[in-house]
Enzyme design. Sequence first.
Site, PDB file in Angstrom:
ATOM      1  N   CYS A   1     105.509  -2.869  14.447  1.00  0.00           N
ATOM      2  CA  CYS A   1     104.779  -2.045  15.409  1.00  0.00           C
ATOM      3  C   CYS A   1     105.301  -0.610  15.413  1.00  0.00           C
ATOM      4  CB  CYS A   1     104.933  -2.647  16.806  1.00  0.00           C
ATOM      5  SG  CYS A   1     104.169  -1.627  18.060  1.00  0.00           S
TER       6      CYS A   1
ATOM      7  N   CYS B   1     107.445   1.280  23.685  1.00  0.00           N
ATOM      8  CA  CYS B   1     106.706   0.373  24.550  1.00  0.00           C
ATOM      9  C   CYS B   1     107.640  -0.558  25.311  1.00  0.00           C
ATOM     10  CB  CYS B   1     105.707  -0.417  23.712  1.00  0.00           C
ATOM     11  SG  CYS B   1     104.940  -1.807  24.557  1.00  0.00           S
TER      12      CYS B   1
ATOM     13  N   GLN C   1      97.194 -20.064  30.039  1.00  0.00           N
ATOM     14  CA  GLN C   1      98.296 -19.848  29.093  1.00  0.00           C
ATOM     15  C   GLN C   1      97.904 -18.778  28.072  1.00  0.00           C
ATOM     16  OE1 GLN C   1     101.346 -21.021  28.899  1.00  0.00           O
ATOM     17  NE2 GLN C   1     101.261 -22.528  30.549  1.00  0.00           N
TER      18      GLN C   1
ATOM     19  N   TYR D   1     103.765 -28.537  39.884  1.00  0.00           N
ATOM     20  CA  TYR D   1     103.561 -27.135  39.474  1.00  0.00           C
ATOM     21  C   TYR D   1     102.432 -27.089  38.430  1.00  0.00           C
ATOM     22  CZ  TYR D   1     108.420 -27.041  41.191  1.00  0.00           C
ATOM     23  OH  TYR D   1     109.563 -27.207  41.913  1.00  0.00           O
TER      24      TYR D   1
ATOM     25  N   ASP E   1     106.721 -28.397  35.620  1.00  0.00           N
ATOM     26  CA  ASP E   1     106.608 -27.141  34.841  1.00  0.00           C
ATOM     27  C   ASP E   1     106.776 -25.980  35.814  1.00  0.00           C
ATOM     28  OD1 ASP E   1     106.027 -25.117  33.037  1.00  0.00           O
ATOM     29  OD2 ASP E   1     103.916 -25.634  32.803  1.00  0.00           O
TER      30      ASP E   1
ATOM     31  N   CYS F   1     110.505 -22.521  31.410  1.00  0.00           N
ATOM     32  CA  CYS F   1     110.459 -21.190  30.807  1.00  0.00           C
ATOM     33  C   CYS F   1     111.786 -20.465  31.022  1.00  0.00           C
ATOM     34  CB  CYS F   1     109.309 -20.384  31.391  1.00  0.00           C
ATOM     35  SG  CYS F   1     109.367 -20.244  33.177  1.00  0.00           S
TER      36      CYS F   1
HETATM   37  N1  SAH Z   1     101.496 -26.051  34.055  1.00  0.00           N
HETATM   38  C1  SAH Z   1     100.748 -24.915  34.469  1.00  0.00           C
HETATM   39  C2  SAH Z   1     101.547 -23.648  34.669  1.00  0.00           C
HETATM   40  C3  SAH Z   1     102.758 -23.758  35.475  1.00  0.00           C
HETATM   41  S1  SAH Z   1     103.434 -22.195  35.852  1.00  0.00           S
HETATM   42  C4  SAH Z   1      99.684 -24.587  33.451  1.00  0.00           C
HETATM   43  O1  SAH Z   1      99.899 -24.827  32.290  1.00  0.00           O
HETATM   44  O2  SAH Z   1      98.661 -24.080  33.814  1.00  0.00           O
HETATM   45  C5  SAH Z   1     104.214 -22.590  37.393  1.00  0.00           C
HETATM   46  C6  SAH Z   1     103.251 -22.833  38.517  1.00  0.00           C
HETATM   47  O3  SAH Z   1     103.987 -23.229  39.659  1.00  0.00           O
HETATM   48  C7  SAH Z   1     102.455 -21.622  38.949  1.00  0.00           C
HETATM   49  O4  SAH Z   1     101.090 -21.944  38.880  1.00  0.00           O
HETATM   50  C8  SAH Z   1     102.888 -21.371  40.402  1.00  0.00           C
HETATM   51  O5  SAH Z   1     101.837 -20.930  41.233  1.00  0.00           O
HETATM   52  C9  SAH Z   1     103.349 -22.739  40.827  1.00  0.00           C
HETATM   53  N2  SAH Z   1     104.334 -22.848  41.922  1.00  0.00           N
HETATM   54  C10 SAH Z   1     105.336 -21.994  42.235  1.00  0.00           C
HETATM   55  N3  SAH Z   1     106.100 -22.503  43.227  1.00  0.00           N
HETATM   56  C11 SAH Z   1     105.581 -23.713  43.543  1.00  0.00           C
HETATM   57  C12 SAH Z   1     105.939 -24.728  44.481  1.00  0.00           C
HETATM   58  N4  SAH Z   1     106.997 -24.584  45.274  1.00  0.00           N
HETATM   59  N5  SAH Z   1     105.192 -25.843  44.520  1.00  0.00           N
HETATM   60  C13 SAH Z   1     104.124 -25.998  43.684  1.00  0.00           C
HETATM   61  N6  SAH Z   1     103.739 -25.072  42.792  1.00  0.00           N
HETATM   62  C14 SAH Z   1     104.450 -23.941  42.712  1.00  0.00           C
END
Ligand code: SAH
Length: 470
Positions: free
Chosen positions: A91, A97, A302, A331, A400, A427
């Site tokens: 890049c 950036c 994603q 999550y 997640d 992550c």
């Molecule tokens: N598995 C999902 C992405 C997860 S990212 C996918 O692939 O679409 C983490 C997620 O956790 C986010 O959407 C966020 O809004 C949610 N989150 C954050 N804190 C939370 C909590 N205490 N309880 C439930 N969800 C939560």
Amino acid sequence: MGNISRKRKHAVASAVSNLPLAKNETVELIIEDLSHEGNGVGRYEGYTLFVPGALPGERILAKATKLKKQFGYARLMEIVEVAASRTKPLCPVYRRCGGCTLQHMDYEAQLAFKRKLVEDNLRRIGKIEGVPVHPTLGMKDPWRYRNKAQVPIGEEEGGLIGGFYAQRSHEIIDMEACLIQHEKSDEVVARVKEIASKYGIRAYNEETQQGLLRHVVTKVGFATGQIMIVLITNGDKLPHKEALTQELAQVIPGVASIVQNINTRKTNVIFGDTTRVLWGEEYIYDTIGAVKFAISARSFYQVNPVQTELLYGKALEYAALTGDENVIDAYCGIGTISLFLAQKARQVFGVEIVPDAIEDAKRNARLNDMDNVTFAVGEAETVIPQWYEEGNAADVIVVDPPRKGCDERLLDTIAAMKPERVVYVSCNPATLARDLRILEDGGYRTVEVQPVDMFPHTNHVESVAWLKRI
Ligand code: SAH
């Protein structure tokens, strides 16, 4: 009180002045490691210095820029001995950036770094040893992988510009191509700049809060080729709206949706509350594996669909479903993992804190004719304990969480619910390691961990861990 704080200040000042080097001093360093931010790590007389852009194995000259008590930062001035892993960033605006942090490192070395980071965290924070951490699953072609771009718009004499903010500033720099974005995104941004300039549309100015066009957001369905264009405007009126959208749709093959989002606030937040369709559909579609997703201007999705399929495929493999299982997906966001699991499970229960995401999740379940998945809005650490108290059980729990990891109440509930398997998608290796330790103490054994490279050329590390009840 005054006395104490004065004494403290004095103590800190003298500690800092005892450092082995002074600000702006240039010293020679050997880089031993990379930090989780992707900075080179070297030691000068025992004092740790972080050097952006330097790589392990390199001997460098670095100038101290910021010194703290325990560690400092330095700027790379000269590379005396070059690491074998160093490569020329593709890049042209890589340095200015700052969106990518590892383009100067060969891709194989990036993958090795990500695996090592997971291993180091498991050992150091989780006290977890002897668990296989597999080689990071990378991309065959680690470029042009993102399906979403958010591009700030500015002005120069002669028309609109758009690209990125120069590092740590709000100065907009024009850019023709971002090599980690889908090619279509570059095309959309170029056309919007050109056509909107022609119709005399002005860019929003952060200082004066005058002008109209703030950001252009592009979304691309990799599997379907559908494109969404979101114009984020400082106000309701968009001059020459019809001609502008007609022309955009005509010149860019694949456009399925053009949307206006209105944001009149003085804020760094990109989206405002009002969204309206200007041309075409409200949604574009994409598929990951066999699952179809509807994507709106605001919905989370994603950003690397190719690697998402690998990551969630691993999660599905670790869940080892036969069709009889009740599965909880904590999550769950818009239900990406839930719908993957629902293909093989008896019943899936998704929990997510953002109500709009749950609306999307339900829509996606209908879109795929899946009736064995239900979604609940709430905190995972509140909803799942309630389910447990009501006498519900789960055979497999998938989590997640965001970067801060799982709430301890959730981990305690998992230990009490005793599902056979837990799949942890993470992550952030540091919170993964912390949480795996809690689960191990609660009766689980970590079988293996698979890092997956979701964000090539950046320091982000995604991994999925498989735990079994012992
Ligand atoms: N598995 C999902 C992405 C997860 S990212 C996918 O692939 O679409 C983490 C997620 O956790 C986010 O959407 C966020 O809004 C949610 N989150 C954050 N804190 C939370 C909590 N205490 N309880 C439930 N969800 C939560």
